[in-house]
Design an enzyme around this catalytic site. Structure first.
Site, PDB file in Angstrom:
ATOM      1  N   ALA A 105      64.943  49.591  46.795  1.00 43.67           N
ATOM      2  CA  ALA A 105      64.356  50.919  46.995  1.00 43.67           C
ATOM      3  C   ALA A 105      64.149  51.546  45.611  1.00 43.67           C
ATOM      4  O   ALA A 105      64.793  51.139  44.638  1.00 43.67           O
ATOM      5  CB  ALA A 105      65.251  51.798  47.852  1.00 43.67           C
ATOM      6  N   PHE A 106      63.272  52.537  45.530  1.00 40.87           N
ATOM      7  CA  PHE A 106      62.889  53.056  44.208  1.00 40.87           C
ATOM      8  C   PHE A 106      64.047  53.725  43.481  1.00 40.87           C
ATOM      9  O   PHE A 106      64.005  53.884  42.265  1.00 40.87           O
ATOM     10  CB  PHE A 106      61.702  54.031  44.334  1.00 40.87           C
ATOM     11  CG  PHE A 106      62.102  55.442  44.632  1.00 40.87           C
ATOM     12  CD1 PHE A 106      62.260  55.878  45.933  1.00 40.87           C
ATOM     13  CD2 PHE A 106      62.337  56.339  43.608  1.00 40.87           C
ATOM     14  CE1 PHE A 106      62.640  57.179  46.207  1.00 40.87           C
ATOM     15  CE2 PHE A 106      62.715  57.644  43.870  1.00 40.87           C
ATOM     16  CZ  PHE A 106      62.876  58.065  45.177  1.00 40.87           C
ATOM     17  N   LYS A 107      65.097  54.137  44.208  1.00 40.03           N
ATOM     18  CA  LYS A 107      66.196  54.825  43.534  1.00 40.03           C
ATOM     19  C   LYS A 107      66.890  53.932  42.508  1.00 40.03           C
ATOM     20  O   LYS A 107      67.613  54.415  41.644  1.00 40.03           O
ATOM     21  CB  LYS A 107      67.183  55.375  44.546  1.00 40.03           C
ATOM     22  CG  LYS A 107      66.597  56.565  45.310  1.00 40.03           C
ATOM     23  CD  LYS A 107      67.637  57.259  46.181  1.00 40.03           C
ATOM     24  CE  LYS A 107      67.022  58.450  46.899  1.00 40.03           C
ATOM     25  NZ  LYS A 107      66.025  58.050  47.925  1.00 40.03           N
ATOM     26  N   ASP A 108      66.642  52.622  42.573  1.00 35.12           N
ATOM     27  CA  ASP A 108      67.183  51.713  41.556  1.00 35.12           C
ATOM     28  C   ASP A 108      66.723  52.099  40.146  1.00 35.12           C
ATOM     29  O   ASP A 108      67.490  51.963  39.194  1.00 35.12           O
ATOM     30  CB  ASP A 108      66.738  50.269  41.837  1.00 35.12           C
ATOM     31  CG  ASP A 108      67.496  49.656  43.015  1.00 35.12           C
ATOM     32  OD1 ASP A 108      68.665  50.028  43.248  1.00 35.12           O
ATOM     33  OD2 ASP A 108      66.916  48.789  43.704  1.00 35.12           O
ATOM     34  N   ALA A 111      68.820  55.185  39.018  1.00 33.97           N
ATOM     35  CA  ALA A 111      70.251  54.885  38.903  1.00 33.97           C
ATOM     36  C   ALA A 111      70.520  53.979  37.694  1.00 33.97           C
ATOM     37  O   ALA A 111      71.483  54.183  36.960  1.00 33.97           O
ATOM     38  CB  ALA A 111      70.751  54.233  40.188  1.00 33.97           C
TER      39      ALA A 111
END
Ligand SMILES: *Cc1c(COP(=O)(O)O)cnc(C)c1O
Length: 435
Positions: A105-108, A111
């Site tokens: 997911a793009f939150k990688d 983070a």
């Protein structure tokens, strides 16, 4: 580059302080003192640069003299261990796939970049940093994987027992190393309350350097600008006008796109595409922001009733609604439309959308239909469809393969520390874990 709080534009701090504290003391969100405009020669050479070169050039003005160039290159290289391909779906419509990282997911992106900034700053303050994060699913996995085995950092994830999907749970309970998962006998709200109470607990704060790594941190926003430039560089160069449609919840991703436009990226417009949690599309119609409790939908990472980055958007546009409307169109879609779209697009093109990407796609189709002109659209694919296997398979009436990245998590062995939702019990366990 200095940073100010959206609640007080005259109080400046360093990037280091903004990243370490997350939120300003007056509860405002941090903003860069100005959005740097990149030189014309950067845009001329953009299509010949690779993703890491683009990202380094975009990040450099934000990190300024606080991070040496060599270090910034290392941070970017560590962050971008996966690509963000632009995939043509149909005429004038491409998907910017942001789901090829460790949790798909793009939150990688956010983070991983933040973990490296924190590692760098932790070494400067010479203290171990403890990340406390409450999760209902996706944030915990991105943060835990992003910070996995980063020196000088420990990660404590709190999640409600039995209330996250098996695949989500496996993504932060099987890692080991510097990541501990506390399985809370309670709800997500209990987890959030425990984290909030811990942050206000003077005894704990004395002992540990606590930080939250949540999505309002400026270190998570900056890297989300990278892929707008990357997409623009990879597009067909005959396509002049580019619209980005962004499936949105807390509006971090869209805000990063607005940063990119201010930096000089020639984007015609953005679409704020939401599910029925449509406070921002409503704001664009009525001119008033009315937060309300969120409603559960199929695109659950966007179930937000009071988007945190709205304050940043207001700051960027000096609360001028007409200026906002020029750059952003807002549309919202139901679960029914989401399901129909997943099916229709798969049947017509073979491309499989996840429920969040489907909303981005819908937003793009809507604006293209309205503008008519020779616009070219890109929607952000924020999660791999296999992360929402149940919905997608039900809609398509067939199974979809689990990518190896997710398969590996499923095969992993869950290790958690059970805790009650009582603060004192939690605190004893936390101290036990941190030693
Ligand atoms: C977090 C998330 C979103 C929403 O992003 P915001 O930056 O909060 O608007 C969309 N899709 C997926 C899959 C997400 O995890």
């Amino acid at each position: 580059m200095k940073y100010y709080s959206t609640n007080n534009r005259t109080l400046f701090t360093t990037l280091k302080d903004a990243v370490l504290t997350g939120l300003a003391t007056d509860n405002g969100l941090y903003m860069p003192e100005r959005i740097p405009v990149l030189p014309a020669e950067f845009f001329r050479g953009l299509h010949e640069m690779d993703f890491k070169e683009i990202a380094t050039a975009v990040a450099a003005p934000f990190t300024g003299d606080e991070i040496p160039e060599e270090e910034l290159r290392r941070i970017v290289t560590h962050t971008l261990q996966f690509d963000a391909p632009l995939v043509n779906v149909e005429d004038n419509v491409s998907a910017l796939e942001l789901f090829h990282g460790p949790t798909m997911a793009f939150k990688d992106f956010g983070a991983r970049f933040m973990s490296q900034l924190l590692r760098y700053f932790a070494a400067q303050i010479n203290r171990e940093i403890v990340i406390l994060v409450a999760t209902s699913g996706d944030t915990g996995s991105a943060v835990a994987n992003g910070f996995l085995n980063v020196p000088g950092i420990r990660v404590i994830v709190l999640y409600p027992s039995g209330k996250v999907s098996e695949i989500q749970e496996k993504q932060f309970t099987t890692l080991g190393g510097n990541v501990v998962a506390l399985e809370v006998e309670g709800t997500f709200d209990d987890c959030q309350r425990l984290v909030k109470t811990a942050f206000l607990d003077p005894a704990l704060r004395e002992q540990y350097f606590l930080t939250s790594a949540n999505s309002i941190n400026i270190a998570r926003l900056i890297p989300q600008s990278f892929y707008y430039f990357q997409a623009y560089a990879r597009r067909n160069r005959r396509d002049r006008n580019v619209i980005f449609s962004v499936p949105s919840g807390n509006f971090g991703n869209l805000t990063a796109g607005l940063f990119a436009k201010r930096m000089g990226l020639p984007v015609t417009r953005f679409v704020a595409a939401t599910n029925i949690n449509d406070v921002v599309p409503q704001y664009l119609v009525n001119g008033v922001m009315k937060p309300r409790p969120s409603v559960q939908t199929l695109s659950n990472a966007m179930d937000v009733g009071n988007p945190s980055n709205f304050a940043r958007i207001m700051d960027l546009y000096n609360s001028d609604i007409d200026a906002v409307r020029k750059d952003i169109a807002g549309y919202s879609f139901t679960d029914e439309e989401t399901r129909t779209t997943i099916k229709k697009v798969a049947d017509a093109t073979g491309y499989v959308l996840d429920p969040h990407g489907a909303i981005g796609y819908l937003g793009l189709k809507k604006i293209l239909a309205e503008s008519g002109a020779d616009e070219n659209g890109i929607f952000l694919g924020t999660a791999h469809p296999a992360k929402f296997k149940d919905v997608v398979e039900d809609v398509l009436g067939r199974t979809i393969p689990l990518p190896e990245t997710l398969e590996n998590f499923v095969r992993g062995h869950k290790q958690t520390v059970p805790v009650s939702s009582d603060y004192d019990d939690f605190k004893i366990e936390l101290e036990e874990q941190l030693g």
